[in-house]
Write a protein that holds these residues in place. Structure first.
Motif, PDB file in Angstrom:
ATOM      1  N   PHE B 173       7.611  62.219  77.025  1.00 42.86           N
ATOM      2  CA  PHE B 173       6.235  62.297  77.543  1.00 42.86           C
ATOM      3  C   PHE B 173       5.183  62.403  76.440  1.00 42.86           C
ATOM      4  O   PHE B 173       4.142  63.007  76.617  1.00 42.86           O
ATOM      5  CB  PHE B 173       6.103  63.471  78.539  1.00 42.86           C
ATOM      6  CG  PHE B 173       7.051  63.357  79.699  1.00 42.86           C
ATOM      7  CD1 PHE B 173       6.674  62.663  80.841  1.00 42.86           C
ATOM      8  CD2 PHE B 173       8.330  63.893  79.633  1.00 42.86           C
ATOM      9  CE1 PHE B 173       7.565  62.522  81.902  1.00 42.86           C
ATOM     10  CE2 PHE B 173       9.230  63.751  80.686  1.00 42.86           C
ATOM     11  CZ  PHE B 173       8.846  63.065  81.833  1.00 42.86           C
ATOM     12  N   GLN B 174       5.486  61.766  75.291  1.00 42.29           N
ATOM     13  CA  GLN B 174       4.598  61.899  74.136  1.00 42.29           C
ATOM     14  C   GLN B 174       3.802  60.642  73.796  1.00 42.29           C
ATOM     15  O   GLN B 174       2.699  60.737  73.272  1.00 42.29           O
ATOM     16  CB  GLN B 174       5.410  62.278  72.895  1.00 42.29           C
ATOM     17  CG  GLN B 174       5.889  63.714  72.901  1.00 42.29           C
ATOM     18  CD  GLN B 174       6.611  64.079  71.614  1.00 42.29           C
ATOM     19  OE1 GLN B 174       6.537  63.370  70.621  1.00 42.29           O
ATOM     20  NE2 GLN B 174       7.293  65.199  71.633  1.00 42.29           N
ATOM     21  N   TYR B 175       4.368  59.466  74.023  1.00 48.46           N
ATOM     22  CA  TYR B 175       3.717  58.258  73.530  1.00 48.46           C
ATOM     23  C   TYR B 175       2.396  57.975  74.250  1.00 48.46           C
ATOM     24  O   TYR B 175       2.165  58.455  75.364  1.00 48.46           O
ATOM     25  CB  TYR B 175       4.635  57.046  73.685  1.00 48.46           C
ATOM     26  CG  TYR B 175       5.926  57.130  72.914  1.00 48.46           C
ATOM     27  CD1 TYR B 175       6.103  58.033  71.873  1.00 48.46           C
ATOM     28  CD2 TYR B 175       6.983  56.287  73.219  1.00 48.46           C
ATOM     29  CE1 TYR B 175       7.295  58.093  71.176  1.00 48.46           C
ATOM     30  CE2 TYR B 175       8.184  56.347  72.517  1.00 48.46           C
ATOM     31  CZ  TYR B 175       8.334  57.256  71.504  1.00 48.46           C
ATOM     32  OH  TYR B 175       9.523  57.315  70.817  1.00 48.46           O
ATOM     33  N   GLY B 176       1.574  57.171  73.605  1.00 54.01           N
ATOM     34  CA  GLY B 176       0.275  56.807  74.170  1.00 54.01           C
ATOM     35  C   GLY B 176       0.370  56.056  75.487  1.00 54.01           C
ATOM     36  O   GLY B 176      -0.596  56.003  76.250  1.00 54.01           O
ATOM     37  N   THR B 178       2.066  56.995  77.961  1.00 55.19           N
ATOM     38  CA  THR B 178       2.244  57.982  79.024  1.00 55.19           C
ATOM     39  C   THR B 178       0.918  58.212  79.747  1.00 55.19           C
ATOM     40  O   THR B 178      -0.116  58.377  79.109  1.00 55.19           O
ATOM     41  CB  THR B 178       2.731  59.318  78.417  1.00 55.19           C
ATOM     42  OG1 THR B 178       3.746  59.037  77.458  1.00 55.19           O
ATOM     43  CG2 THR B 178       3.268  60.241  79.478  1.00 55.19           C
ATOM     44  N   THR B 179       0.958  58.230  81.064  1.00 53.03           N
ATOM     45  CA  THR B 179      -0.275  58.395  81.837  1.00 53.03           C
ATOM     46  C   THR B 179      -0.218  59.664  82.691  1.00 53.03           C
ATOM     47  O   THR B 179       0.831  60.310  82.789  1.00 53.03           O
ATOM     48  CB  THR B 179      -0.475  57.196  82.782  1.00 53.03           C
ATOM     49  OG1 THR B 179       0.598  57.189  83.736  1.00 53.03           O
ATOM     50  CG2 THR B 179      -0.472  55.879  82.019  1.00 53.03           C
ATOM     51  N   ALA B 180      -1.345  59.978  83.299  1.00 54.57           N
ATOM     52  CA  ALA B 180      -1.388  61.125  84.209  1.00 54.57           C
ATOM     53  C   ALA B 180      -0.358  60.946  85.322  1.00 54.57           C
ATOM     54  O   ALA B 180       0.313  61.904  85.720  1.00 54.57           O
ATOM     55  CB  ALA B 180      -2.790  61.279  84.784  1.00 54.57           C
ATOM     56  N   GLU B 181      -0.180  59.708  85.795  1.00 51.61           N
ATOM     57  CA  GLU B 181       0.797  59.443  86.857  1.00 51.61           C
ATOM     58  C   GLU B 181       2.215  59.757  86.383  1.00 51.61           C
ATOM     59  O   GLU B 181       3.058  60.167  87.180  1.00 51.61           O
ATOM     60  CB  GLU B 181       0.735  57.977  87.316  1.00 51.61           C
ATOM     61  CG  GLU B 181      -0.489  57.611  88.127  1.00 51.61           C
ATOM     62  CD  GLU B 181      -1.727  57.375  87.276  1.00 51.61           C
ATOM     63  OE1 GLU B 181      -1.589  57.298  86.025  1.00 51.61           O
ATOM     64  OE2 GLU B 181      -2.829  57.295  87.837  1.00 51.61           O
ATOM     65  N   TYR B 183       3.095  62.153  84.319  1.00 47.16           N
ATOM     66  CA  TYR B 183       3.255  63.611  84.435  1.00 47.16           C
ATOM     67  C   TYR B 183       3.361  64.037  85.901  1.00 47.16           C
ATOM     68  O   TYR B 183       4.136  64.934  86.246  1.00 47.16           O
ATOM     69  CB  TYR B 183       2.092  64.331  83.740  1.00 47.16           C
ATOM     70  CG  TYR B 183       2.304  64.472  82.242  1.00 47.16           C
ATOM     71  CD1 TYR B 183       2.919  65.602  81.717  1.00 47.16           C
ATOM     72  CD2 TYR B 183       1.921  63.475  81.355  1.00 47.16           C
ATOM     73  CE1 TYR B 183       3.138  65.742  80.356  1.00 47.16           C
ATOM     74  CE2 TYR B 183       2.132  63.598  79.987  1.00 47.16           C
ATOM     75  CZ  TYR B 183       2.735  64.735  79.493  1.00 47.16           C
ATOM     76  OH  TYR B 183       2.962  64.865  78.146  1.00 47.16           O
TER      77      TYR B 183
END
Lengths: 334, 334
Positions: B173-176, B178-181, B183
């Motif tokens: 869950f670190q790369y750019g 990754t979105t709010a969705e 999480y």
């Protein structure tokens, strides 16, 4: 969390809100040798209170470690000086009051009221008002919930600092302490504009070259027991000097050996400047209690993570502790 | 994502739902040398369809790598054999059809309809129906959204596999990307009973001892340029033999050198069995295009991650590529 616990927490937040509302100046501290949750929580709460017009002093006994200086707002954290004139002292993420450090306690000496916010279950509630929630994976998450519930401002410094506090204390949202609410918080922070790629690159992909040199030095001493259950490595004072190591350079490296398949216990032996030996131990199995082993040598900790500071030389300390660990591994508690 | 894109995706999911509804048997595949997103997506979609009573064959050219065998449902993935009698072939996370592998393509030869679900922007849409969403960090997240929208079952195997697919493709869950969705999906999977501590321990803290031996061997060849911008290491065939390495043992290790402060380019040189040299390069800076350097030697990839397979011996290949990288670093594109 049970409904009743949620209710208690809400009441505590409300009480906290009253104390903050009727006071004007605050000194916000966290523990010595601060990690991401300590520094992150300080910045997070500090910048929220500042955005409300409060006067805030951010103080840490050891200042900000190099690895966290990328955090916006970290420049505002100073090392403690003379006592400051404040109404309230706030201790964050600090399980016992002395862990704030002597000079920090001195700087906070004029505060009339103490707030203690923490997620360590062992915290003895040393504040006049205590919010201790061991159900949270990081103090940063408590700060987030406090800000949400009280409707406090959440400026960019606070947003980024909360994320780093929680990410570093959960091994990047991995540990068993991580909850659905932790992930929902991550989503909310991204919706508030957090640059998730950038902040993680700064947190995790920005180590000094000497950390790899340290990793190499440690791996070159790596040993594993015949049955594969006990792995260990060591760091000698001469290596520490040669690589000009900083205190937080070895942070988290023991997880590399803990993460080996079949390994139940990982141990890290370090020669300290004063000739003493620091031993860090991690267990992957509740049946192998490393705290019990630590206590045989005057150390302490938790069943899965414990430490010792004992007399050298390194070879002797190693032989004794490894023998005790082998015994513990032979007769696991069920 | 823009509203219009969301609409297109919803329409594609609906179309996909119609195809799945009117067919009974499926072969689900992903790319050769599969990673967490490939295997995770196969299990995720496969077990959801099975829970609906469909007949599903889960096939991967190279089977399941040792590091992912902990995943429930992974036992159901087989290596391809004779062609199976199925209505529909589904390719997951596979940017080009040949990347499914020859034997997989042979096994899927009787399918009358091809579905292609992927998050690689370069995917040329080789299916009869294509769901390609480069806005998603992992194919696993597309599978999750598909299941949500179509109201498909989400059994435990699917739940765990989606989490691992997305976690491994986002560096936890670190790369750019990754979105709010992403999480929010994590939160939902935990609420559905995912054991977040356990699954991450199995994913990340369960490497074979030889991976640490490999790390030690690589670190002992670590070198950094005088200006600190270019770091590299190498793996010789004799080391690979001595440590009895598996293909995925070196997976992700280049990130260790990419993560050094000040380093802009990381390079990994590997001697292969056939005497050729495989070069993997990572750039941290869009101004230093490693794909361009790779193309000088017949390789390819993206601007930030590229690879070459070139003639040896190692020393020659290294000298040539390092010289090209130094040139690229001297004249960055702005």
């Amino acid at each position: 969390m049970k409904k009743s616990e949620e209710k208690i927490l809400k009441d505590q937040f409300a009480e906290l809100g009253e104390v903050i509302a009727k006071n004007e100046s605050f000194i916000i501290m966290s523990h010595v040798r601060p990690d991401g949750d300590a520094i992150g929580s300080q910045i997070a709460l500090g910048f929220s209170l500042m955005a409300m017009g409060k006067t805030v002093y951010l103080v840490n006994e050891d200042g900000v470690p190099e690895s966290l200086m990328f955090l916006r707002g970290s420049q505002s954290i100073t090392t403690p000086g003379e006592p400051v004139d404040v109404d309230v002292a706030i201790a964050l993420d600090t399980a016992t009051k002395p862990r704030l450090g002597e000079r920090s306690l001195h700087a906070a000496g004029r505060a009339k009221f103490w707030i203690n916010i923490d997620h360590h279950i062992s915290n003895p509630a040393y504040g006049d008002l205590n919010v201790i929630d061991a159900g949270k994976p990081a103090t940063g998450q408590i700060i987030y919930e406090l800000i949400q519930q009280l409707g406090y401002p959440l400026p960019e410094e606070t947003r980024d600092a909360i994320y780093v506090a929680v990410s570093t204390d959960t091994g990047s949202f991995q540990y068993g302490s991580t909850t659905a609410e932790t992930y929902e918080m991550g989503a909310d922070l991204i919706r508030r504009g957090l640059d998730v790629g950038m902040i993680n690159a700064e947190t995790y992909d920005n180590h000094p070259y000497r950390r790899l040199e340290l990793m190499r030095a440690l791996l070159n001493t790596l040993a594993i027991s015949e049955n594969g259950k006990l792995a260990h490595w060591e760091l000698r004072e001469e290596t520490r000097k040669k690589l000009v190591l900083q205190p937080d350079d070895s942070e988290g490296l023991i997880d590399l050996i803990r993460g080996v398949k079949g390994v139940l216990v990982a141990a890290f032996f370090e020669e300290l400047q004063d000739g003493k030996i620091r031993v860090s131990m991690r267990s992957k199995n509740k049946g192998v209690n490393v705290c019990e082993v630590a206590s045989q040598f005057g150390g302490g900790g938790h069943s899965l993570a414990a430490g010792i500071r004992m007399a050298g030389p390194l070879e002797d300390a190693k032989a004794k502790v490894l023998a005790a660990l082998e015994t513990a591994l032979e007769s696991p508690v069920h």
